[in-house]
Design an enzyme around this catalytic site. Structure first.
Site, short mmCIF file in Angstrom:
data_model
loop_
_atom_site.label_atom_id
_atom_site.label_comp_id
_atom_site.label_asym_id
_atom_site.label_seq_id
_atom_site.Cartn_x
_atom_site.Cartn_y
_atom_site.Cartn_z
N GLN A 29 75.21 -40.16 54.05
CA GLN A 29 74.50 -39.70 52.85
C GLN A 29 73.31 -38.80 53.20
O GLN A 29 72.32 -38.74 52.46
CB GLN A 29 74.04 -40.91 52.02
CG GLN A 29 75.18 -41.56 51.25
CD GLN A 29 75.84 -40.60 50.25
OE1 GLN A 29 75.21 -39.69 49.72
NE2 GLN A 29 77.11 -40.80 50.00
N SER A 30 73.39 -38.08 54.31
CA SER A 30 72.30 -37.21 54.74
C SER A 30 72.03 -36.08 53.74
O SER A 30 72.93 -35.31 53.39
CB SER A 30 72.66 -36.59 56.10
OG SER A 30 71.82 -35.50 56.39
N ASN A 31 70.77 -36.00 53.29
CA ASN A 31 70.35 -34.88 52.45
C ASN A 31 70.32 -33.59 53.27
O ASN A 31 70.66 -32.52 52.78
CB ASN A 31 68.94 -35.12 51.90
CG ASN A 31 68.89 -36.33 51.01
OD1 ASN A 31 69.66 -36.44 50.06
ND2 ASN A 31 68.00 -37.26 51.31
#
Ligand SMILES: *Cc1c(COP(=O)(O)O)cnc(C)c1O
Length: 277
Positions: A29-31
């Protein structure tokens, strides 16, 4: 979000190197990965993301957007993601893709310089606060703010709420990046870890694990202010802020600014969304 600011400057660096492919790394879920993928799409570059964590059942949140932006995904284990990243880079290089490697979180001296400019905008907007509280992880954001504060002689204090690392690690990394970023701007300033403020009491069950504190903070900001926080970064930092206020850490007359670093798409991830209500 903070990664967009960092990547604006890092992209210029990639372009100066004649890059045709952006390669970076992060959690599912890395921005940062999602914004790198968007940037690559916008500038006609190829993007390869090395992602670690549990492979999702179905695409959601940032990972859905990674796919939508057309990024190539390579899966890695959390423990070995750096080796996989190097392998992916070498392969792209030997295939003539002109790859440019962006480290985790774009927390490079260039990324920190970008955030020193963000601080400058804050000063131009008045700079009225005694404290800035923000989510800190790979340290580039806090490094940029600390440098910006020094350059504009801002008298307040900057407190990073660590999202995952021990405070000593974050302090050392912030000091190192702020020193290197100053050098990029032609300023000789040596930051020491002792002058960097980091609180690591809110790491809870670790990176990306949303607990009761984060859920409370996300609900409070949403219901009282119409503001969205994410479960990984701003939700954790706001949870720390709320607890510190309750414990009387700040003096009643002090003005505390919560620096919102973005990250909203993670709210819609299948691992978080069902637990928020
Ligand atoms: C990456 C991130 C942070 C932390 O920034 P660092 O520069 O890695 O310390 C904070 N908030 C959000 C929303 C992020 O994506």
């Amino acid at each position: 979000g903070n990664k967009t600011r960092k990547l604006e400057f890092v992209l210029a660096e990639a372009q100066a190197h004649g890059a045709q492919t952006l390669i970076t790394v992060g959690a599912v879920q890395s921005n940062h990965c999602r914004q790198t993928a968007a940037l690559a799409a916008r500038f006609g570059l190829k993007c390869t993301l090395v992602l670690f964590g549990d492979i999702p059942q179905s695409p959601s949140g940032n990972y859905l957007l990674d796919r939508l932006f057309g990024a190539e995904i390579v899966w890695a284990e959390r423990e070995t993601h750096e080796e996989v990243l190097q392998d992916v880079f070498q392969r792209a290089w030997s295939e003539g893709q002109r790859p440019f490697l962006i480290p985790l979180g774009a927390s490079t001296p260039t990324g920190a310089v970008a955030y020193a400019y963000a601080f400058k905008e804050f000063i131009e907007q008045g700079g009225e606060a005694d404290w800035i509280v923000l989510a800190s992880s790979s340290a580039g954001t806090q490094a940029g703010l600390v440098l910006g504060a020094r350059l504009s002689r801002w008298p307040g204090r900057i407190l990073g709420i660590s999202v995952d690392h021990p405070a000593d690690w974050v302090k050392a990394r912030v000091a190192e990046l702020a020193t290197q970023a100053a050098d990029r701007l032609g300023e000789i300033i040596r930051f020491s870890p002792d002058e960097i403020e980091v609180n690591d009491e809110y790491i809870g069950a670790g990176y990306g694990v949303m607990g009761e504190r984060e859920i409370e903070a996300i609900r409070l900001f949403a219901r009282d202010e119409g503001l969205l926080l994410d479960p990984v970064y701003t939700g954790r930092a706001a949870a720390g802020l709320i607890d510190l206020i309750r414990r009387g850490f700040f003096k009643p007359n002090e003005r505390v600014l919560f620096w919102h670093t973005g990250g909203v798409p993670a709210l819609f991830a299948e691992r978080y969304a069902p637990n928020l209500l």
